[in-house]
Design a protein around this motif. Structure first.
Motif, PDB file in Angstrom:
ATOM      1  N   ARG A 188       3.613   5.889  -8.222  1.00 29.31           N
ATOM      2  CA  ARG A 188       4.249   7.040  -8.891  1.00 29.31           C
ATOM      3  C   ARG A 188       4.780   8.076  -7.910  1.00 29.31           C
ATOM      4  NH1 ARG A 188       0.528   8.573 -14.063  1.00 29.31           N
ATOM      5  NH2 ARG A 188      -0.825   6.787 -13.951  1.00 29.31           N
ATOM      6  N   THR A 189       5.051   7.609  -6.711  1.00 29.20           N
ATOM      7  CA  THR A 189       5.503   8.533  -5.684  1.00 29.20           C
ATOM      8  C   THR A 189       6.802   7.989  -5.147  1.00 29.20           C
ATOM      9  OG1 THR A 189       3.200   8.962  -5.175  1.00 29.20           O
ATOM     10  CG2 THR A 189       4.796   9.619  -3.521  1.00 29.20           C
ATOM     11  N   ARG A 234      10.877  17.106   8.048  1.00 22.58           N
ATOM     12  CA  ARG A 234      10.241  15.985   7.362  1.00 22.58           C
ATOM     13  C   ARG A 234      11.277  15.180   6.590  1.00 22.58           C
ATOM     14  NH1 ARG A 234       6.093  19.374   4.645  1.00 22.58           N
ATOM     15  NH2 ARG A 234       7.141  18.867   2.709  1.00 22.58           N
ATOM     16  N   ARG A 235      12.027  15.881   5.802  1.00 23.98           N
ATOM     17  CA  ARG A 235      13.076  15.293   4.986  1.00 23.98           C
ATOM     18  C   ARG A 235      14.036  14.477   5.852  1.00 23.98           C
ATOM     19  NH1 ARG A 235      13.157  16.943  -0.701  1.00 23.98           N
ATOM     20  NH2 ARG A 235      11.095  16.111  -0.323  1.00 23.98           N
ATOM     21  N   GLU A 259       8.944  10.465  -0.634  1.00 25.82           N
ATOM     22  CA  GLU A 259       7.657  11.154  -0.477  1.00 25.82           C
ATOM     23  C   GLU A 259       6.624  10.262   0.206  1.00 25.82           C
ATOM     24  OE1 GLU A 259       7.686  14.632  -3.871  1.00 25.82           O
ATOM     25  OE2 GLU A 259       6.649  12.758  -4.324  1.00 25.82           O
ATOM     26  N   ASN A 272       0.793  -1.232   0.000  1.00 23.92           N
ATOM     27  CA  ASN A 272       0.000   0.000   0.000  1.00 23.92           C
ATOM     28  C   ASN A 272       0.820   1.275   0.000  1.00 23.92           C
ATOM     29  OD1 ASN A 272      -2.559  -0.971  -0.267  1.00 23.92           O
ATOM     30  ND2 ASN A 272      -2.884  -1.223   1.923  1.00 23.92           N
ATOM     31  N   LEU A 273       1.787   1.323  -0.914  1.00 23.12           N
ATOM     32  CA  LEU A 273       2.498   2.593  -1.113  1.00 23.12           C
ATOM     33  C   LEU A 273       1.742   3.384  -2.172  1.00 23.12           C
ATOM     34  CD1 LEU A 273       6.130   1.200  -1.241  1.00 23.12           C
ATOM     35  CD2 LEU A 273       5.016   2.350   0.674  1.00 23.12           C
ATOM     36  N   LEU A 274       1.899   4.694  -2.162  1.00 23.56           N
ATOM     37  CA  LEU A 274       1.291   5.503  -3.214  1.00 23.56           C
ATOM     38  C   LEU A 274       2.093   5.297  -4.496  1.00 23.56           C
ATOM     39  CD1 LEU A 274       0.339   8.931  -1.616  1.00 23.56           C
ATOM     40  CD2 LEU A 274      -0.998   6.848  -1.830  1.00 23.56           C
ATOM     41  N   ILE A 322      -5.182   4.605   2.405  1.00 20.40           N
ATOM     42  CA  ILE A 322      -3.829   4.711   2.951  1.00 20.40           C
ATOM     43  C   ILE A 322      -3.690   6.017   3.719  1.00 20.40           C
ATOM     44  CG2 ILE A 322      -1.385   4.900   2.389  1.00 20.40           C
ATOM     45  CD1 ILE A 322      -2.013   3.299  -0.190  1.00 20.40           C
ATOM     46  N   GLU A 345       7.456  10.413   3.793  1.00 24.30           N
ATOM     47  CA  GLU A 345       7.162  11.751   4.331  1.00 24.30           C
ATOM     48  C   GLU A 345       5.684  11.961   4.642  1.00 24.30           C
ATOM     49  OE1 GLU A 345      10.217  15.087   2.553  1.00 24.30           O
ATOM     50  OE2 GLU A 345       8.326  14.674   1.582  1.00 24.30           O
ATOM     51  N   LEU A 346       4.847  11.201   3.942  1.00 23.83           N
ATOM     52  CA  LEU A 346       3.414  11.469   3.980  1.00 23.83           C
ATOM     53  C   LEU A 346       2.831  11.612   5.397  1.00 23.83           C
ATOM     54  CD1 LEU A 346       1.393  12.004   1.775  1.00 23.83           C
ATOM     55  CD2 LEU A 346       0.749   9.603   1.848  1.00 23.83           C
ATOM     56  N   PRO A 347       3.076  10.636   6.297  1.00 26.80           N
ATOM     57  CA  PRO A 347       2.488  10.810   7.632  1.00 26.80           C
ATOM     58  C   PRO A 347       3.054  12.041   8.360  1.00 26.80           C
ATOM     59  CG  PRO A 347       3.904   8.874   7.545  1.00 26.80           C
ATOM     60  CD  PRO A 347       3.741   9.353   6.150  1.00 26.80           C
ATOM     61  N   ARG A 399       1.103  17.773  -6.003  1.00 21.59           N
ATOM     62  CA  ARG A 399       1.800  16.514  -6.315  1.00 21.59           C
ATOM     63  C   ARG A 399       0.920  15.602  -7.123  1.00 21.59           C
ATOM     64  NH1 ARG A 399       4.640  14.411  -0.763  1.00 21.59           N
ATOM     65  NH2 ARG A 399       6.199  16.036  -0.601  1.00 21.59           N
ATOM     66  N   ARG A 457       7.829   4.092   6.354  1.00 24.38           N
ATOM     67  CA  ARG A 457       6.724   5.049   6.473  1.00 24.38           C
ATOM     68  C   ARG A 457       6.032   4.886   7.829  1.00 24.38           C
ATOM     69  NH1 ARG A 457       1.982   4.342   2.293  1.00 24.38           N
ATOM     70  NH2 ARG A 457       1.684   2.481   3.559  1.00 24.38           N
ATOM     71  N   ARG A 476       1.569  14.220 -10.893  1.00 19.65           N
ATOM     72  CA  ARG A 476       1.788  12.809 -11.167  1.00 19.65           C
ATOM     73  C   ARG A 476       0.833  12.246 -12.201  1.00 19.65           C
ATOM     74  NH1 ARG A 476       2.477  12.243  -5.382  1.00 19.65           N
ATOM     75  NH2 ARG A 476       4.671  12.786  -5.261  1.00 19.65           N
ATOM     76  N   ILE A 521      -2.851   6.324   7.720  1.00 24.89           N
ATOM     77  CA  ILE A 521      -1.647   6.888   8.308  1.00 24.89           C
ATOM     78  C   ILE A 521      -1.906   8.229   8.963  1.00 24.89           C
ATOM     79  CG2 ILE A 521      -0.117   5.661   6.728  1.00 24.89           C
ATOM     80  CD1 ILE A 521       0.233   8.206   5.219  1.00 24.89           C
ATOM     81  N   LEU A 537       3.872  14.773   6.881  1.00 23.91           N
ATOM     82  CA  LEU A 537       3.181  15.895   6.249  1.00 23.91           C
ATOM     83  C   LEU A 537       1.835  16.119   6.941  1.00 23.91           C
ATOM     84  CD1 LEU A 537       3.853  17.599   3.707  1.00 23.91           C
ATOM     85  CD2 LEU A 537       2.428  16.047   2.416  1.00 23.91           C
ATOM     86  N   TYR A 538       1.119  15.017   7.172  1.00 24.57           N
ATOM     87  CA  TYR A 538      -0.182  15.152   7.827  1.00 24.57           C
ATOM     88  C   TYR A 538      -0.017  15.636   9.257  1.00 24.57           C
ATOM     89  CZ  TYR A 538      -2.739  13.073   4.007  1.00 24.57           C
ATOM     90  OH  TYR A 538      -3.320  12.848   2.792  1.00 24.57           O
TER      91      TYR A 538
END
Ligand SMILES: Nc1ncnc2c1ncn2[C@@H]1O[C@H](COP(=O)(O)OP(=O)(O)OP(=O)(O)O)[C@@H](O)[C@H]1O
Ligand SMILES: [Mg+2]
Lengths: 253, 402
Positions: free
Chosen positions: A117-118, A138-139, A122, A113-115, B312, A125-127, B11, A174, B15, B316, A129-130
Motif C-alpha cells: 500500500r505504499t 529525497r524525491r 515512497e 519485500n516492498l511495503l 525491511i 524514498e524509505l532508505p 503514513r 530502493r 494507509r 535498509i 528517509l532513514y
C-alpha cells in the motif's frame, strides 16, 4: 576490475591499494546451541574486490544465504573475521551495523519485500528517509533511481498494481537509491520467469558497470550466473571453488 | 530523526485508516464520555447554583407554617405582623436588611393594554437582600414607604406587555383597580430556577398593598439578608428564638413558621451534584484505561502483522531506536487523534444534552486539556511495550516471517 567503483569507495574510507572490499577469514556460523546446534558455515575464506559482480551458487542448505546475511551486516559470524572497508564488522554492535548497512549496502530479496500500500516512490524514498535526506533531495534521488530501473512513469503505483518483474525493479531502485557500494541480492530472480529474470540480470550488470556497484548475487541458475564475472561455489558450509564467470571471459576475450 | 518518525507514523496511520480507527475507538469513547460527564456535571451544578442564587445568596426566607412537607392539617398558623419585621431588623445581629412581603395579583392597564400580573408589596430592603438593578428610574423614597404611596416599579415583562417600547417612567397606570405612578423599570432577570418568569411582577411599597389590596397588615414572607461575616445558621437560630417568643411558642412545641436558608440548600445541592459528577467521571475514566489497553492490544497484533515490514526497515538501515520511535509515535499520534475526535464528540454530546436538559451550555477548557493530555499519555504508556517488541526483532527473522 571496476576502477570507477574502487575510487568511489576509496574516498569513503582509507584503503590500501589492492586490498579487497570484502574479506572473510575462517568465518563460521552455528545456529542454535547444545544438542540442536547446527554449523551452517564451517570456516569460509573469501575475498571480493570492489567493482566485482559475483554470483554465489551451490546446493540448498550449503550456507549461501547465511553468508549473504553476514556480508550484509544483518548477522554476525560465530567465529572468524569479516572485514569490510577496514571495519571489523564481527565486533560491531547492532546499531553500528545498521548504520553501516544504511551507508554502504543495498538489499534485493527473492520476495521483493516492498511495503504494501505504499507507492513505488515512497518505497524507494524509505532508505533516504532513514538517512535523513531533505524532502526535495529525497524525491530527486528516488526518481533518479526509478529512472535507472526504467520505472519512472510508475512512481505512484503501489506494489499491488505492479507485476513481479516491476516490483523487483522497484526493489532494486530502493537498493541503489542511496548509491551504495555493495548490492546484495539473494535469489533476486527466484520468483520470476526466465524472460523477466534476464531483464533483471541485465539491469544488475548495468549497475555493476555504471555506476560501478559491487554486486553479490545468489542464484541457482547457471544462465543467470553467466552474467557475473566471478562465480563462487558453496558446498556444505564451505567455499568449494571460485571460477571466472562468462562476463569476465567475454571481457578478457 | 523525530521528523522522519513522524512522517512514517502518519503514513502508516493513513494507509490503514480502518485499523487505526478501530484501534482508537476506546480512546474516542472514553474521552468523549469523560468530557461530556464532567461538563454536564458542571453545568448541572451551575444550574442549581443559579436557581439558588436567584433567591439571593446568604438569604433567609421566613414563612408561616412548618415548611415543605411537614405539618399540614389543623388551622393555618398566622402570618407575621410589621412588628415582627421590625424586631428582626433591630434585635438580631448579622442582619444586613429585612424585607417583608405582602403579595397580591391583579390586572395592570395602560392605554388600552391589559396584563395580569403579580403584585409584590415590599420595601427597599428587598432590593438590598437580592440586588436587582433598574434600567431606569429609581427605588422608593422613605416618604413613599412610610405613607404607602401608590408608586410602582415594574418588571421588564410587564413593561414590554403594557408599553411595548414607549416611555413608562412618570406615566400613571392602573393596577388592581388603583392608579399608581411608574417610578422605575427593573432589569431582566429571566426564568427563575423553578420555572416562573421573575420579570412578570409589579413592586409597590408594602403599605400600599396592605391598605389598598389585602386590607390587612399581614406579612406573608420575610426575607432576611445575612452579613457575610456571620454564619447563616447562627442568625437563623437567633431569629427562631425571637419569633418563638413573639409568637408565644413555649416548651417542646414545634415552630409554627419555617426558615429556609438558601446558602445551606445551595451547599447541599452542590455537594450532591459534585459527588454524582465524580462518580460518573470515574466510570468514564475507566473506559479511558480500557481504551488504552485496546491500543496496546491492537499495536501488539500489528507488530506481529508487520514483522516483515519491520524487517525491511531494519535491513535498509533503520536503527532499533528508529523502529521503536516509529511505533511509539504512531501510538501517541493515534491516541491523540482519538482524543481529539473524542473531544469533538464529547462537545457535541454536551450541546445536545444541554439543549435537551435545558442546562446552560458551558465549554470547560480545563477538562478538554486534561482529557487530551491523558489520551497522549495513554499512547506513550500503552504504546511503549509493543514498540519495544518491534524494535527488538532480529532483522533476518523478521524478514523471513510470513
Ligand atoms: N535461523 C536458522 N536457525 C537454524 N538453522 C538455520 C537458520 N538459518 C539457516 N539455517 C540452516 O543453515 C543451513 C544453511 O542455510 P542457508 O539459508 O544459508 O542455505 P542456502 O544455501 O541459502 O539454501 P537455499 O538455496 O535453500 O536458500 C541450512 O541447513 C539451514 O537449515
Ligand atoms: Mg538461501
Amino acid at each position: 576490475m571496476g576502477a570507477a567503483a574502487g575510487s568511489a569507495v576509496a574516498d569513503k574510507a582509507p584503503q590500501t591499494v589492492g586490498d579487497p572490499l570484502i574479506r572473510l577469514r575462517g568465518v563460521t556460523k552455528t545456529y542454535g546451541t547444545g544438542a540442536t546446534a547446527f554449523q551452517a558455515l564451517k570456516g569460509v575464506d573469501l575475498d571480493i574486490a570492489a567493482g566485482d559482480f559475483v554470483a554465489v551458487m551451490g546446493p540448498s542448505g550449503s550456507g549461501k544465504s547465511t553468508t549473504m546475511n553476514i556480508l550484509g551486516c544483518l548477522d554476525v559470524p560465530t567465529d572468524g573475521e569479516f572485514i569490510f572497508m577496514g571495519h571489523h564488522v564481527e565486533s560491531l554492535d547492532r546499531d553500528q551495523r545498521a548504520l553501516l548497512r544504511r551507508k554502504y549496502f543495498g538489499f534485493v530479496f527473492q520476495g521483493f519485500n516492498l511495503l504494501a500500500r505504499t507507492s513505488a516512490l515512497e518505497n524507494v524514498e524509505l532508505p533516504l528517509l532513514y538517512r535523513g535526506d531533505a524532502k526535495a533531495e529525497r524525491r530527486e534521488m528516488a526518481m533518479a533511481a526509478l529512472d535507472q530501473v526504467g520505472l519512472k512513469e510508475w512512481w505512484d503505483h503501489t506494489p499491488g498494481e505492479l507485476s513481479g518483474g516491476q516490483q523487483q525493479r522497484v526493489a532494486i531502485a530502493r537498493a541503489i537509491a542511496t548509491k551504495p557500494a555493495v548490492l546484495l541480492a539473494d535469489e533476486p530472480t527466484g520468483n520470476l520467469d526466465s524472460e523477466r529474470s534476464i531483464e533483471i540480470m541485465e539491469l544488475l550488470a548495468d549497475l555493476n558497470k555504471n555506476p560501478g556497484i559491487t554486486v553479490l548475487m545468489v542464484t541457482h541458475e547457471r544462465e543467470m550466473a553467466a552474467f557475473a564475472r566471478t562465480i563462487v561455489h558453496f558446498k556444505d558450509g564451505l567455499v568449494e571453488r571460485v571460477e571466472a564467470g562468462h562476463a569476465q571471459g567475454e571481457r578478457v576475450g | 530523526m523525530l521528523g522522519t518518525t513522524f512522517i512514517l507514523a502518519l503514513r502508516s496511520i493513513r494507509r490503514h485508516l480502518l485499523r487505526s480507527f478501530l484501534t482508537v475507538l476506546g480512546i474516542v469513547i472514553g474521552v468523549a464520555a469523560v468530557v461530556a460527564m464532567v461538563t454536564l456535571g458542571k453545568a448541572t451544578t451551575l444550574q442549581v447554583q443559579k436557581s439558588i442564587a436567584s433567591l439571593g445568596t446568604n438569604v433567609l426566607q421566613i414563612r408561616p407554617g412548618q415548611g415543605f412537607g411537614r405539618g399540614g392539617g389543623g388551622p393555618r398558623p398566622p402570618d407575621f405582623d410589621p412588628q415582627d419585621v421590625e424586631a428582626i431588623g433591630k434585635q438580631i445581629t448579622g442582619v444586613t436588611a429585612v424585607a417583608p412581603q405582602a403579595q397580591s395579583s391583579g390586572t395592570a392597564i395602560y392605554e388600552g393594554q391589559n396584563w395580569s400580573t403579580t403584585i409584590n408589596g415590599t420595601t427597599n430592603g428587598y432590593f438590598q437582600v437580592q440586588p436587582w438593578p433598574l434600567t431606569s428610574g429609581r427605588y422608593f423614597t422613605p416618604a413613599e414607604e412610610a405613607s404607602g404611596k401608590a408608586v410602582c416599579i415594574i418588571g421588564s415583562t410587564v413593561y414590554t406587555n403594557l408599553y411595548k417600547t414607549a416611555p413608562a417612567l412618570g406615566t400613571r397606570m392602573r393596577i388592581a383597580g388603583i392608579s399608581c405612578d411608574v417610578i422605575g423599570i427593573l432589569t431582566t432577570k429571566g426564568q427563575s430556577g423553578f420555572g416562573g418568569d421573575q420579570d412578570d411582577v409589579v413592586i409597590m411599597p408594602i403599605k400600599a398593598v396592605q391598605r389598598r389590596m389585602t386590607g390587612n397588615t399581614d406579612v406573608r414572607l420575610i426575607l432576611v439578608g445575612v452579613d457575610e461575616a456571620y454564619s447563616t445558621a447562627q442568625v437563623q437560630a437567633s431569629i427562631t428564638d425571637l419569633l418563638r417568643e413573639r409568637r408565644h411558642i413555649t416548651g417542646g412545641k414545634d415552630d409554627d413558621f419555617n426558615i429556609f436558608d438558601t446558602k445551606q440548600i445551595s451547599d447541599t445541592l452542590s455537594s450532591t451534584t459534585t459527588l454524582l459528577t465524580n462518580i460518573v467521571t470515574a466510570v468514564a475514566g475507566i473506559s479511558l484505561i480500557v481504551g488504552g489497553i485496546g491500543i496496546m492490544n491492537i499495536m501488539l497484533v500489528s507488530v506481529t502483522e508487520r514483522t516483515r515490514e519491520i524487517g525491511i526497515r531494519l535491513a535498509i538501515g533503520a536503527v532499533a531506536n528508529e523502529v521503536l520511535m516509529q511505533f511509539l509515535v504512531e501510538a501517541v499520534v493515534l491516541s491523540c487523534l482519538g482524543g481529539l475526535i473524542g473531544l469533538v464528540l464529547g462537545q457535541l454530546a454536551v450541546i445536545l444534552l444541554s439543549v435537551l436538559g435545558q442546562l446552560p451550555f458551558i465549554f470547560d477548557v480545563q477538562i478538554n486539556v486534561i482529557a487530551f493530555l491523558i489520551s497522549g499519555a495513554i499512547g506513550v504508556v500503552f504504546g511503549f511495550f509493543p514498540a519495544r517488541r518491534a524494535a527488538s526483532l532480529n532483522p533476518i527473522d523478521a524478514l523471513r516471517h510470513e
